[in-house]
Design a protein around this motif. Structure first.
Motif, mmCIF file in Angstrom:
data_model
loop_
_atom_site.group_PDB
_atom_site.id
_atom_site.type_symbol
_atom_site.label_atom_id
_atom_site.label_comp_id
_atom_site.label_asym_id
_atom_site.label_seq_id
_atom_site.Cartn_x
_atom_site.Cartn_y
_atom_site.Cartn_z
ATOM 1 N N ARG A 90 11.354 -2.507 0.228
ATOM 2 C CA ARG A 90 11.460 -2.287 -1.210
ATOM 3 C C ARG A 90 12.180 -0.981 -1.527
ATOM 4 N NH1 ARG A 90 6.012 -1.608 -2.854
ATOM 5 N NH2 ARG A 90 6.319 0.538 -2.180
ATOM 6 N N ASP A 91 11.977 0.035 -0.705
ATOM 7 C CA ASP A 91 12.459 1.377 -1.020
ATOM 8 C C ASP A 91 13.790 1.729 -0.358
ATOM 9 O OD1 ASP A 91 10.204 2.024 -2.630
ATOM 10 O OD2 ASP A 91 9.018 2.353 -0.827
ATOM 11 N N PHE A 92 14.354 0.815 0.436
ATOM 12 C CA PHE A 92 15.637 1.062 1.087
ATOM 13 C C PHE A 92 16.771 0.853 0.088
ATOM 14 C CE2 PHE A 92 18.956 -0.398 4.294
ATOM 15 C CZ PHE A 92 19.232 0.888 4.748
ATOM 16 N N ASN A 93 17.763 1.744 0.132
ATOM 17 C CA ASN A 93 18.890 1.697 -0.790
ATOM 18 C C ASN A 93 19.699 0.402 -0.619
ATOM 19 O OD1 ASN A 93 22.073 2.498 -1.028
ATOM 20 N ND2 ASN A 93 20.856 3.441 -2.637
ATOM 21 N N THR A 94 19.990 -0.260 -1.745
ATOM 22 C CA THR A 94 20.671 -1.555 -1.701
ATOM 23 C C THR A 94 22.089 -1.446 -1.161
ATOM 24 O OG1 THR A 94 19.354 -2.297 -3.604
ATOM 25 C CG2 THR A 94 21.331 -3.562 -3.073
#
Length: 271
Positions: free
Chosen positions: A62-66
């Protein structure tokens, strides 16, 4: 004191790679809505408290940069990881062990999940001093939306501070005795009916009790009102710095950092 010199964040939420340098005792971040200001504070909360939003644990997927995710999926040598690097200005009483400044970098990879890898300019037997120093820092994150849960969290922190005081423990003993005196008929009935000595007593940990507390505020006529149920958002928010100040001044920890977020609004400075 000016504890943090710079913050560098990579691949966390909307932040691809950014660095804040030359920070002061009070640093104000401002900019357009949805530009990533909140994520700097959430990254600090992750670094110090192992959670992003209050009571929300870190989750890599969820928190990883797209943008970095797309890169990593298209390039074989692009690794999937998040990092937060903080350069500290060392307090004078720690400089003999840690130098005038040092950095600590925490990184999370897709394989390690929520368990961060720690790297630092402090090496060898001085790492023990680094651990002690970091354990003396408390980061308080106050998000833009300040609902009842924020006050519950802060009041639980107030209990944590008070519970270390001997006079507070003594007052609880008096309360326990008074409670048992007033309910002795229940204890006597239990002893007669089931043969067990039993009496009402408060829990050893009053965290949940403190979470349920509220502030009683009064108007100009002396009429009482519940802060969280009957007063406006503005009055509620103005209570928070006083609570944070109490925690900073009465805690056993030496250093307190506040990440205080103001709500978004439609009137942007750029406009």
């Amino acid at each position: 004191m000016n504890l943090i010199k710079s913050i560098e964040i990579g691949y966390f939420r909307s932040i691809y790679k950014e660095k804040l340098d030359k920070l002061n005792d009070m640093t104000i971040l401002f900019g357009r809505n949805d530009s990533g200001k909140s994520n700097f504070l959430r990254a600090l909360n992750l670094f110090f408290n192992d959670e992003t939003n209050p009571d929300l644990k870190f989750l890599f997927v969820r928190d990883f940069n797209t943008t970095r995710l797309i890169e990593a999926d298209s390039k074989k040598d692009a690794r999937k990881f998040i990092y937060i690097k903080i350069v500290f200005n060392t307090p004078k009483n720690w400089q003999a062990s840690l130098g005038e400044s040092f950095y600590v970098k925490k990184s999370w990879s897709i394989t390690r999940g929520a368990e961060p890898k720690l790297d630092s300019s402090i090496q060898g037997n001085k790492k023990q001093f680094l651990t002690r120093f970091l354990n003396q820092i408390k980061f308080h994150y106050i998000p833009a939306i300040k609902d009842r849960s924020i006050f519950e969290h802060l009041l639980a922190e107030v209990y944590n501070v008070l519970s270390t005081r001997e006079e507070f423990s003594s007052s609880l003993s008096s309360f326990t005795k008074e409670l048992q005196d007033k309910t002795k008929d229940i204890s006597r009935g239990l002893l007669n009916e089931i043969g067990i000595t039993s009496s009402i007593a408060p829990p050893d940990d009053l965290t949940d009790l403190f979470r349920s507390l509220d502030f009683e505020t009064k108007d100009s006529h002396g009429n009482p009102y519940s802060l969280t149920l009957q007063r406006g958002d503005g009055i509620q928010v103005r209570h928070i710095p006083a609570i944070l100040s109490f925690l900073s001044n009465n805690s056993d920890l030496d250093y307190h950092l506040w990440g205080f977020e103001e709500p978004e609004n439609s009137l942007e400075l750029a406009n």
